[in-house]
Design a protein around this motif. Sequence first.
Motif: not given
Length: 268
Positions: A5-10, A40-45, A92-94, A111-115
């Motif tokens: 959910l943090v990654m989805l927010k990003i 959506g996300f692969i459940p274990w990803d 995400d900074k926190y 936690i991050y997303i890759d670009i």
Amino acid sequence: RQAQLVMLKILRVVDDICRRHGIHYWLDGGTALGAFRHKGFIPWDDDLDISMLREDYIKFLSIARKALPGNLFLQVIKEDIDYYIYWTKIRDKYSTKEEPEYSKARFHKGIYIDIFPCDFYPQKNLLGGLEKLIAKIFQYRCKNLYSGMGLLETIYLGGGKILCFFVPYRIEKWVFNIFRRCLMNRGSTIGYGIGIPFRRRYEYEEIFPLRQALFEGYLFPVPNMIEQYLSDLYGDFRKLPDVLDRKPHSTKIMPTRPCSHKEVLHWN
């Protein structure tokens, strides 16, 4: 799930920036697979990947420096201590995500997303061979822990260490750009940019025009020929892996624990 959910927010922040500024990107790799197979996300990803053509990537970085909200950190090569990777992460900074390959690095570990930036690659000829050789050196520029390497890997690693320790980054960046201008953009094959250790290649029509797919209740762009794209990546992508192979990449994820990076010492 909290980390997802943090990654989805990003991703939603990035998507908003891209839509407002006419920047094209697409869900990539396992994220595209999740959109097609799971909506959506692969459940274990525990990661999220998107890609852009180089022109869009450069435009995005220039805008994102000012457009990202204060709770997100733009992580770019040489702009964060020990960060030597040729693609961008938005963190995400926190929160904290620990990965074994980066255990000794001092860069931001939220936690991050890759670009990923993508380029047009030359076909299999002399230019293609030269591109592959130089790209290997860029990939190995800061690798320190390898075992059982053959002669070629030793040469690549040596070239990478020379780049890392003896060549100033502004010179390396200049060489990098000259190399790209001379060898890239000479074909219709799209692949990850120089220095990125994935050798995947796609035909232009496999990616464009982009289409929309549902991912966690929102529409995001995915490759045009997504089934062909996923087949090239994973083979029989509709089949779930064995239960023992369903595990995340990281060793520990703490969605509410800030890491020790200077950017997270205080709330704005």
